[in-house]
Design an enzyme around this catalytic site. Structure first.
Site, PDB file in Angstrom:
ATOM      1  N   CYS A  55      -5.169   0.067   3.619  1.00 54.63           N
ATOM      2  CA  CYS A  55      -5.166  -0.376   2.225  1.00 54.63           C
ATOM      3  C   CYS A  55      -6.578  -0.606   1.708  1.00 54.63           C
ATOM      4  O   CYS A  55      -6.828  -0.478   0.500  1.00 54.63           O
ATOM      5  CB  CYS A  55      -4.309  -1.622   2.026  1.00 54.63           C
ATOM      6  SG  CYS A  55      -4.837  -3.052   2.984  1.00 54.63           S
TER       7      CYS A  55
ATOM      8  N   HIS B 263      -4.471  -8.187   2.511  1.00 58.51           N
ATOM      9  CA  HIS B 263      -4.019  -6.960   1.864  1.00 58.51           C
ATOM     10  C   HIS B 263      -4.839  -6.705   0.607  1.00 58.51           C
ATOM     11  O   HIS B 263      -5.113  -7.613  -0.165  1.00 58.51           O
ATOM     12  CB  HIS B 263      -2.540  -7.103   1.513  1.00 58.51           C
ATOM     13  CG  HIS B 263      -1.932  -5.838   1.002  1.00 58.51           C
ATOM     14  ND1 HIS B 263      -1.995  -4.647   1.686  1.00 58.51           N
ATOM     15  CD2 HIS B 263      -1.255  -5.586  -0.142  1.00 58.51           C
ATOM     16  CE1 HIS B 263      -1.382  -3.716   0.990  1.00 58.51           C
ATOM     17  NE2 HIS B 263      -0.922  -4.253  -0.126  1.00 58.51           N
TER      18      HIS B 263
END
Lengths: 569, 178
Positions: free
Chosen positions: A205, A516
């Site tokens: 990510c 994240h």
């Protein structure tokens, strides 16, 4: 002071108020000679301090009428050098001097002996004259000797934007060599082009988030979509060697193809790991580090192809630098003699520290030191100890005059010894796209630990970088005098391209080692959330309230052009 | 702080008070003069716009805080803007460009890491075979070698990619081509 509304005129490209009738009269009568002559009486001390008017260095000015030397405002008449005090509403001996029948007309203009500011006794207001300011600046600069390395900044001639349309021949060429994208299907319809999810290949990510921002960086997007790096041509010319720009080209084609199923940037990952061997591992990494590594990869490949090395600061070397590269100016001033050493360095982004203490930055922007330095480096900033952290606060901090500690003494070329110094950064040249990286990850080698700073940072959607330009910083250092400074060829006030618009925000949620990354994109003034394969629409409040890690701003003229055309956004 | 009046002050105090007043007045004029110059020359920053941005951000944060307490935000995605859904692990299948095998997208990075001979586990594997051979005659147990090596790598590795110390792990010659 009276609040007259002055019409402005442009002098040296800056807004300059029209002189009052008395000042105009004075100039008509005497020209600019008296202002220039006053230079001999201008004393600047300490180095970096305020200019004062003294006939000789030890003079103590006194009012000719009452003998007072302690009034906050003492003025010297520009016509006859008589010193008078001005203490409204009690008395104004300087006004008396101007209107006195003993004097011929022309004694209305005086100069504040402690602040070197012109005053019109008839208007009872401070007035401004560029020749006077020029004299003050000269006095400043002879007492503070500047040394700057010559810049290799090639002056770019500004040309007007001309919209392009293909002619008949070009149109025929395009039609015969391209396949149109199907824009009729429901999934394509009204949604902006280039919006496509990216599959997470396993803790990637950090890569996906930066790629999403890059796909929508207007100058970069335009470069690749107008075929400026054709991967087929590049590979046929150079063989199938690793070329990050070719992989970018392939990704741009895929992302803008109209296919909305998530794309897997596998080939790119493979190429990037070959370039950045030390970062090649299956684990979560830093998005900013990836960004820098990627730009470096594009640069390296392109530079190898060119015969002579190009100036990175100009952005002549490759598209990565053309888009992201700016130039930083660093001034180090000796606090003993005022000698200033200046250096220029290119930069591809701005890495900013969050303030060390909770709420240690400005709440409002109003206390930024446009005011002259006066040798007091920290006086302006110490009073701001409450409120939210802001991006502009971080930039204020980045460009503030910083006293280097006694353990960091710089060698002064004039004094020939190490002296305590004042260091100040400023932006000499703004990039087309400014990436602000907030240093949220603290690595302490001392304590052998790292931590993440979760503190909220306010960032604007529209940002004016003018206060951080070298021209503004330098002007502030010399009391905001009107004078074209060395290194300020395009003045901040004149330069339209200091205004930026936000178009992408990379955020990080979670902990240092288990977090994240998500990117928010602004397309046609609508915000989209890019969370790996998931593209969703969000309200701008979500973005404003998000924890920004990297913020991407583009010069406004690009943004306007981009958002005018709704279809291609 | 109330101003002392002159009547009940000693001459000494009156004098200091007078000097203080003069100094204060002088500083006030300094600031006024500077601000006047900045305003008149049009050098002041666009404070209205900056404050508007601050206000909008504060408003946004309040709005988001409200909706999260109502349980509106952070809900799992149902469909994306194109009407699609996606599994937690990406299930597209393609061929690895290094070895040619078919790999699931969501597991591509760990595969590529081993496939390219990169990463901690891959390096350990290579190291194990070479140092084990070296140490076979020096020491009886290769176990101590592994643990020492793996400790040093884990301390130096920051999951946010602090790569400064990675260089030492490439003493094994097979990676130098890159």
């Amino acid at each position: 002071m009276s609040s007259k509304i002055n019409h402005h005129q442009k002098i040296n490209g800056q807004n300059f108020p029209q002189p009052c009738p008395h000042l105009a009269d004075f100039r008509a009568r005497h020209g600019s000679k008296p202002f220039r002559a006053i230079q001999e009486c201008l004393r600047v001390k300490p180095p970096g301090g305020r200019a004062a008017i003294r006939r000789d260095p030890s003079e103590v000015p006194r009012c000719g009428a009452c003998g007072d030397a302690s009034r906050p405002r003492l003025y010297a008449c520009m016509a006859c050098a008589a010193v008078s005090c001005h203490a409204p509403p009690h008395s104004s001996h300087v006004a008396m001097h101007a209107t006195s029948t003993c004097n011929p007309p022309g004694h209305e203009i005086a100069v504040d002996v402690d602040r070197a500011e012109l005053f019109c006794c008839a208007c009872r207001d401070q007035v401004y004259d560029c020749d006077f300011d020029a004299a003050v600046v000269l006095a400043h600069t002879t007492s503070i000797i500047q040394s700057s390395k010559p810049e290799n900044l090639r002056k770019r001639r500004r040309i007007d934007y001309r919209p392009w349309s293909p002619d008949l021949r070009e149109r025929a060429l395009m039609v015969s060599n391209a396949s149109p994208i199907d824009s009729s299907s429901a999934t394509n319809g009204d949604l902006p082009r280039g919006l496509r999810g990216l599959n997470n290949l396993g803790n990637t990510c950090f890569m996906n988030s930066v790629l999403q921002a890059l796909f929508h960086t207007p100058p970069l997007r335009n470069y690749f979509l107008s075929d400026r790096h054709n991967r087929y041509y590049c590979q046929s010319k150079n063989g199938v060697k690793m070329c990050l720009a070719c992989d970018m080209d392939a990704m741009f084609s895929a992302v803008f193809s109209g296919d909305r199923t998530p794309y897997s940037p596998a080939k790119f990952l493979h190429s990037w790991w070959q370039h950045a061997a030390n970062l090649a591992s299956y684990e979560q990494q830093d998005a900013h580090e990836f960004f820098i590594s990627m730009l470096d990869g594009i640069h390296e490949k392109v530079e190898k192809d060119q015969r002579k090395p190009r100036n990175q600061g100009n952005g002549d070397c490759c598209i990565a630098h053309r888009v992201f590269s700016g130039i930083l100016r660093s001034d180090v001033m000796c606090m003993a003699c005022g000698f200033t050493s200046t250096t220029y360095d290119p930069c591809v982004d701005f890495s900013l520290d969050l303030e060390p203490n909770q709420g240690g930055s400005t709440k409002t922007a109003s206390t930024k030191s446009n005011h002259s330095c006066n040798g007091e480096a920290d006086s302006m900033n110490s009073s701001q100890n409450y409120g939210t952290s802001t991006l502009m606060g971080c930039l204020d901090r980045f460009t503030r005059a910083e006293r280097l500690g006694s353990d960091q003494k710089f060698f002064c070329q004039q004094c020939q010894v190490r002296q305590e110094s004042l260091k100040q950064m400023s932006i000499r040249k703004l990039p087309l796209v400014s990436c602000f990286h907030i240093k949220r990850f603290e690595h302490s080698s001392v304590r052998k630990m790292s931590r993440k700073v979760d503190r909220y940072l306010q960032f604007p959607f529209s940002l004016d970088m003018a206060p951080y330009l070298s021209s503004s910083i330098l002007r502030g250092r010399f009391g905001n005098r009107i004078f074209p400074f060395d290194g300020a060829e395009s003045d901040a006030l004149n330069e339209p391209s200091s205004e930026f618009e936000l178009f992408a925000v990379v955020t990080h949620t979670g902990k240092l080692d288990a977090g994240h990354y998500v990117t928010y994109l602004r397309l046609s003034n609508q915000w989209y959330k890019c969370d790996d394969a998931w593209i969703t629409q969000v309200n701008e409040s979500i973005v404003r309230a998000a924890q920004g890690y990297m913020m991407f701003y583009v010069q406004k003229m690009f943004y306007y052009r981009a958002s005018e055309r709704q279809v291609t956004s | 702080m109330s101003l002392p009046n002159d009547d009940n002050m000693s001459p000494h105090a009156q004098l200091s008070s007078h000097f203080f007043g003069d100094l204060l007045d002088s500083i006030i004029v300094d600031v006024a003069s500077e601000c006047h110059r900045i305003a008149r020359l049009g050098l002041d920053r666009n404070l209205e716009e900056e404050e508007e941005e601050l206000r909008l951000s504060a408003q946004a944060r309040a709005r988001v805080a409200d909706s999260s307490s109502n349980g509106e935000t952070n809900s799992k995605y149902v469909v994306d803007i194109f009407g699609q859904t996606h599994p937690p692990v990406a299930n597209e299948i393609f061929d690895c460009m290094n070895c040619g095998r078919s790999i699931v997208a969501g597991r591509f990075a760990p595969h590529l890491e081993k496939c390219m001979g990169k990463g901690r586990k891959a390096r350990l594997k290579a190291t194990r075979s070479s140092t084990a051979a070296q140490n076979r005659y020096a020491r009886g147990s290769p176990g101590s070698t592994y643990s020492a090596y793996s400790n040093s790598t884990s301390v130096n590795r920051m999951s946010n990619g602090a790569s400064g110390v990675a260089g030492e792990e490439y003493s094994n010659g097979s990676f130098e081509e890159l």
